[in-house]
Design an enzyme around this catalytic site. Structure first.
Site: not given
Ligand code: OAD
Length: 251
Positions: A115, A123, A217
């Site tokens: 990402h 730009c 978790p």
């Molecule tokens: P999310 O916020 O959707 O998910 C975060 C995940 O991390 C959840 O399943 C939580 O349960 C888990 N979590 C929280 N604390 C944790 C810890 N200490 N250890 C392990 N896991 C934990 O984030 P992403 O899956 O990264 O994209 O979201 C994907 C994309 O959505 C991001 O890259 C972003 C967003 O829109 C763009 O901006 C294009």
């Protein structure tokens, strides 16, 4: 069992998401009370249309996140992944949806940023990389920050991240997909696995015959399909894995 699989893997891919950075103090996107999307919808901040309509609001939010990411420190889980790369050598690739740069700062070298990055700017009009002045002071409170303009064409400078509706960087996709299709083990850490195309990667690994271990978790839509779902924080599970691997190596 996770450790046995890790020990046997010759080609290992790690896929990380926002949960990986949570213990470094960076909010995830979807956790109900704390995630970014509890405060804003994606369309308000992470789309090309939002930047066109509200450039200072969107740029301010990204400058805030960039400054916050630089102030954050990698945690024990990040350091464990760097140790894993040193141990695996060529057979290792880290694919991240995170844009904060914490994996590289922890010592990982082979990192694919699906990402993009909060620390690269270009730009929005002519796409030339921008390496000029970036406002810092106003960014700390996530207020509005006017984007700088491109020295060549005068267009607004934008963060080098992927917004909703935009394609992922081609080179990153090719490298990540090829590595996952050829791996023995995919370790999925801290992602809700709901944003595509990154969310296809666990299914691709399974289809290619690899084991998939999830460290999170909370359950995710993909949890029932993984080889092993380990309900633990990244900052605890990953160092524990590395310690157990090292102990096996000594026995
Ligand atoms: P999310 O916020 O959707 O998910 C975060 C995940 O991390 C959840 O399943 C939580 O349960 C888990 N979590 C929280 N604390 C944790 C810890 N200490 N250890 C392990 N896991 C934990 O984030 P992403 O899956 O990264 O994209 O979201 C994907 C994309 O959505 C991001 O890259 C972003 C967003 O829109 C763009 O901006 C294009």
């Amino acid at each position: 069992m996770a450790v046995e699989q890790l020990r046997g893997a010759r080609r290992l891919v790690v896929l990380t998401g926002a949960g990986m950075s949570q213990e470094s103090g960076i909010a995830t996107f979807r956790d109900a009370q704390t995630g970014w999307w509890a405060r804003y919808t994606p369309e308000e901040l992470a789309t090309p249309e939002a930047f066109r309509s509200h450039p200072a609001r969107v740029f301010g939010w990204y400058r805030y996140r960039a400054v916050q990411a630089l102030a954050a420190e990698p945690h024990a889980g990040h350091r464990a992944l760097a140790a894993l790369e040193r141990r695996c050598g060529d057979g290792f690739l880290l694919v991240t949806q995170n844009v904060d740069g914490l994996h590289q700062r922890a010592g990982n070298r082979e990192v694919v940023e699906l990402h993009g990055s909060l620390h690269a700017y270009r730009c929005a009009a002519c796409a030339l990389p921008y390496r000029g002045h970036l406002p810092v002071e106003q960014a700390v409170e996530a207020g509005e920050v006017a984007p700088p303009t491109c020295g060549v064409c005068g267009g607004y400078v934008r963060p080098g991240v992927v917004w909703f509706g935009e394609p992922l960087p081609q080179e990153a996709v090719e490298r990540a997909w090829a590595a996952v299709a050829a791996c023995d083990l995919l370790l999925v850490v801290g992602t809700s696995a709901v944003v595509y195309p990154a969310a296809y990667l666990p299914a691709l690994a399974r289809a290619a015959g690899a084991a998939v271990i999830e460290i999170n978790p909370e359950p995710t839509p993909y949890s029932t399909h993984v080889t092993l779902a380990w309900r633990e924080r990244a900052g605890r599970a990953l160092p524990a894995m590395i310690e157990a691997l090292a102990a096996l190596g000594r026995s």
